[in-house]
Design a protein around this motif. Structure first.
Motif, short mmCIF file in Angstrom:
data_model
loop_
_atom_site.label_atom_id
_atom_site.label_comp_id
_atom_site.label_asym_id
_atom_site.label_seq_id
_atom_site.Cartn_x
_atom_site.Cartn_y
_atom_site.Cartn_z
N GLU A 133 38.26 68.76 56.16
CA GLU A 133 37.38 67.79 55.53
C GLU A 133 38.16 67.08 54.43
O GLU A 133 38.88 67.72 53.67
CB GLU A 133 36.16 68.52 54.91
CG GLU A 133 35.23 67.61 54.11
CD GLU A 133 34.08 68.37 53.44
OE1 GLU A 133 33.96 69.59 53.63
OE2 GLU A 133 33.30 67.74 52.71
N GLU B 164 31.86 76.82 49.37
CA GLU B 164 30.61 76.22 49.84
C GLU B 164 30.07 77.06 50.98
O GLU B 164 30.77 77.31 51.95
CB GLU B 164 30.91 74.79 50.35
CG GLU B 164 29.74 74.09 51.01
CD GLU B 164 30.13 72.72 51.62
OE1 GLU B 164 31.26 72.57 52.10
OE2 GLU B 164 29.28 71.82 51.59
N HIS C 95 37.49 72.70 48.35
CA HIS C 95 36.68 73.90 48.57
C HIS C 95 36.93 74.46 49.96
O HIS C 95 37.54 73.80 50.80
CB HIS C 95 35.18 73.61 48.38
CG HIS C 95 34.62 72.60 49.34
ND1 HIS C 95 34.58 71.25 49.07
CD2 HIS C 95 34.07 72.74 50.57
CE1 HIS C 95 34.04 70.61 50.09
NE2 HIS C 95 33.72 71.48 51.03
N HIS D 278 35.37 75.29 57.46
CA HIS D 278 36.31 74.19 57.19
C HIS D 278 37.05 74.39 55.87
O HIS D 278 36.65 75.18 55.03
CB HIS D 278 35.59 72.83 57.20
CG HIS D 278 34.57 72.66 56.12
ND1 HIS D 278 33.24 72.98 56.29
CD2 HIS D 278 34.67 72.19 54.85
CE1 HIS D 278 32.58 72.70 55.17
NE2 HIS D 278 33.42 72.23 54.28
N ALA E 99 38.40 71.92 52.82
CA ALA E 99 38.23 70.56 52.31
C ALA E 99 39.33 70.23 51.31
O ALA E 99 39.66 71.05 50.45
CB ALA E 99 36.86 70.42 51.64
ZN ZN Z 1 32.65 71.01 52.72
#
Ligand code: ZN
Length: 135
Positions: free
Chosen positions: A127, A53, A6, A77, A79
């Motif tokens: 992440e 997200e 994500h 971020h 991921a």
């Molecule tokens: Zn995340």
């Protein structure tokens, strides 16, 4: 790493951003979740096979509050899904990456997560996330 799991986006106000992203993507968020230990409230959207997200801070010490203070709203971020987070952390450490938490912690969306320091990844907070398997 398997794939991008994500993209995380820091927002000031989830109640305002949820309808905005619902309009943008054409689908409402499919879940909201608070991760109290991280001081964040999250919501998740699907865009085709991809996941977005949104993250809102729940207290002033939250990493999201600090990010918003420094950089404002935006991409926070990226991921990546990994099959075995412990061995992936070991591999990346060996490659010289700085891991922010070497012991994976429980994140949102039933995942074990670890973060890489953005200084070592061209400014991108990375992440790693591994699905927590049942049983
Ligand atoms: Zn995340």
């Amino acid at each position: 790493m398997e794939k991008i799991e994500h993209i995380g986006i820091a927002v000031k106000d989830l109640e305002a951003s949820n309808p905005l992203f619902a309009k943008l993507l054409g689908v409402p968020q499919y879940k909201m979740e608070e991760v109290a230990t991280e001081g964040v409230r999250t919501s998740f959207f699907m865009s085709g096979p991809n996941k977005i997200e949104l993250l809102e801070a729940t207290n002033p010490d939250s990493p999201i509050a600090k990010f918003l203070e420094k950089k404002g709203e935006g991409i926070h971020h990226v991921a990546f899904a990994v099959d075995d987070i412990v061995s992936e952390i070991a591999r990346l450490k060996q490659e010289g990456f700085q891991i922010l938490n070497e012991t994976p912690k429980k994140g949102a969306d039933n995942k074990l997560v670890a973060f890489l320091h953005p200084k070592g990844t061209n400014g991108v907070l990375v992440e790693l996330c591994q699905e927590i398997k049942e049983g």
